[in-house]
Design an enzyme around this catalytic site. Structure first.
Site, PDB file in Angstrom:
ATOM      1  N   LYS A  54    -104.919 149.724 -22.807  1.00 45.57           N
ATOM      2  CA  LYS A  54    -102.879 150.135 -21.900  1.00 45.57           C
ATOM      3  C   LYS A  54    -103.326 151.895 -21.009  1.00 45.57           C
ATOM      4  O   LYS A  54    -101.962 150.994 -20.166  1.00 45.57           O
ATOM      5  CB  LYS A  54    -102.524 151.006 -23.311  1.00 45.57           C
ATOM      6  CG  LYS A  54    -102.584 149.331 -24.486  1.00 45.57           C
ATOM      7  CD  LYS A  54    -101.951 149.607 -25.677  1.00 45.57           C
ATOM      8  CE  LYS A  54    -101.705 148.780 -26.979  1.00 45.57           C
ATOM      9  NZ  LYS A  54    -101.605 149.005 -28.294  1.00 45.57           N
ATOM     10  N   GLN A  98     -99.566 153.485 -31.538  1.00 51.91           N
ATOM     11  CA  GLN A  98    -100.708 152.266 -31.575  1.00 51.91           C
ATOM     12  C   GLN A  98    -100.335 152.221 -33.461  1.00 51.91           C
ATOM     13  O   GLN A  98    -101.137 153.137 -34.766  1.00 51.91           O
ATOM     14  CB  GLN A  98    -102.218 152.731 -31.846  1.00 51.91           C
ATOM     15  CG  GLN A  98    -103.201 151.989 -32.155  1.00 51.91           C
ATOM     16  CD  GLN A  98    -102.730 150.493 -30.968  1.00 51.91           C
ATOM     17  OE1 GLN A  98    -102.760 150.629 -30.219  1.00 51.91           O
ATOM     18  NE2 GLN A  98    -103.383 149.399 -31.592  1.00 51.91           N
ATOM     19  N   ASP A 121     -92.747 147.789 -28.715  1.00 50.19           N
ATOM     20  CA  ASP A 121     -93.634 146.962 -29.318  1.00 50.19           C
ATOM     21  C   ASP A 121     -92.548 145.828 -29.796  1.00 50.19           C
ATOM     22  O   ASP A 121     -92.703 144.811 -30.424  1.00 50.19           O
ATOM     23  CB  ASP A 121     -94.066 148.099 -30.772  1.00 50.19           C
ATOM     24  CG  ASP A 121     -95.358 147.709 -30.738  1.00 50.19           C
ATOM     25  OD1 ASP A 121     -96.046 146.847 -29.643  1.00 50.19           O
ATOM     26  OD2 ASP A 121     -96.616 148.495 -31.715  1.00 50.19           O
TER      27      ASP A 121
END
Length: 294
Positions: A54, A98, A121
Site C-alpha cells: 500500500k 490494518q 475501508d
C-alpha cells in the site's frame, strides 16, 4: 470452451495509472495532495506485506503516504488516540487500520472512531448504511474491485443473475449492495444455504468469498458464467511447501465458465488499486471538489 482469464494485474495497473493522472490534476489545479495513513498494530507477516504494498503504490500514484506502526501490546486507548489524531490531521484524507487487530483490542470501537469521511475501508456504520440505502458512500475496496473486474467482461450488469457466496461485512454484504446499484438480481448464499450447487447453477455472475479452498466445483456453474474468485487459501503441496488457491476449483471451472479470475492475479490486485481510488475520492469530497473521473 476455455474460459477467458480476467487479468487483475492489467486491469489494476490501468486503474492505478488513471488515479495517478487524476492526482496530478488535483495537485495542479487545486494544490491538493491526497494523503493516506495506514495503521499497523503488531507484526503479522501477511499484514506487513499488505502495508508495504500500500505504501509503495500510494507513493507511486503521487499521493502522500503516512505509516503508523504500533506494538502488538498497544492499549486500546493509545490506538484510539492515534485514530483521533489522524482524524484531525488536514494532510490525511484516508485512514486505514490494518485488520485483523491483535487479540484484546476492540475492532468495532476502532472502526467506529474513524471519521466516516476518511474511512477508505468503507467499514464505518455511516458508510455501510449509506451504501445499503443506495446513497453515495465510500465502499469497501475488495467489492469495488470485484465490480470493476466484472464490468471488464460485461459493461452493463443490468438484469443479470448474480450469486454472492459469503456474507461478511468486508466483502459479501457490501458486494450485494454494489450489485443492486448496478441493477443486477442478487442472491446471497452462505454455509447454511440449502442446495448451494443448485443456487449457483442459476447464476450468470458468481462471486465466491467463503474462505474454503476450491469449494465451488466446476459442475456447479452455469455454462458461460462469469466467476469472480475472492478466496485466498494456502494449501500444502507434496514437497512440504504451500500454494495459493481460491474458493473455486479453478481447473474444473476453466472448462465451464465464460470468464474467471485467477488466484493469485485476480481480485487481490484490485484491492489496493481501489484503496487509491477511495483515497482520491475522499480527498476531493473533503476539499469540496467534484468527484474525480475514476
Amino acid at each position: 470452451m476455455t474460459a477467458k482469464i480476467i487479468d487483475g494485474k492489467i486491469i489494476a495497473a490501468d486503474l492505478r495509472a488513471r488515479v495517478a493522472d487524476e492526482v496530478a490534476r488535483v495537485k495542479r489545479e487545486h494544490n491538493l495532495v491526497p494523503g493516506l495513513a495506514v495503521v499497523l498494530v503488531g507484526n503479522d507477516p501477511a499484514s506487513e506485506v499488505y502495508v508495504r504494498s500500500k505504501h509503495t503504490q500510494t507513493q507511486a500514484a503521487g499521493m502522500a503516504s503516512f505509516e503508523h506502526k504500533l506494538p502488538a501490546d498497544v492499549s486500546q486507548a493509545e490506538l484510539m488516540a492515534v485514530v483521533a489524531r489522524l482524524n484531525r490531521d488536514p494532510a490525511v484524507h484516508g485512514i486505514l487500520v490494518q485488520l485483523p487487530l491483535p487479540k484484546g483490542l476492540n475492532t468495532e470501537a476502532v472502526i467506529n472512531a474513524i471519521d466516516p469521511a476518511k474511512d477508505v475501508d468503507g467499514l464505518h456504520p455511516n458508510n455501510a448504511g449509506r451504501l445499503a440505502g443506495g446513497f453515495e458512500a465510500l465502499s469497501p475496496c475488495t467489492p469495488l474491485g470485484c465490480i470493476i473486474l466484472t464490468k471488464s467482461v460485461h459493461p452493463s450488469l443490468e438484469g443479470m443473475n448474480a450469486v454472492v457466496i459469503g456474507r461478511s461485512n468486508l466483502v459479501g454484504r457490501p458486494l450485494v449492495q454494489l450489485l443492486l446499484n448496478e441493477n443486477a438480481t442478487v442472491t446471497i448464499a452462505h454455509s447454511r444455504s440449502r442446495d448451494l450447487p443448485g443456487i449457483v447453477k442459476q447464476a450468470d455472475l458468481v462471486y465466491a468469498a467463503v474462505g474454503r479452498p476450491e469449494m465451488v466445483r466446476g459442475d456447479w456453474l452455469k455454462p458461460g458464467a462469469t466467476v469472480i474468485d475472492i478466496g485466498i487459501n494456502r494449501i500444502p503441496k507434496d514437497d512440504g511447501k504451500t500454494r495459493l488457491v481460491g474458493d473455486v476449483a479453478y481447473q474444473e471451472a476453466l472448462g465451464v465458465a465464460g470468464a474467471i479470475t485467477p488466484v493469485p492475479g485476480g481480485v487481490g490486485q484490485m484491492t489496493v488499486a481501489c484503496l487509491l481510488v477511495n483515497t482520491l475520492r475522499a480527498a476531493c469530497a473533503i476539499a469540496g471538489l467534484p468527484k474525480p473521473a475514476v
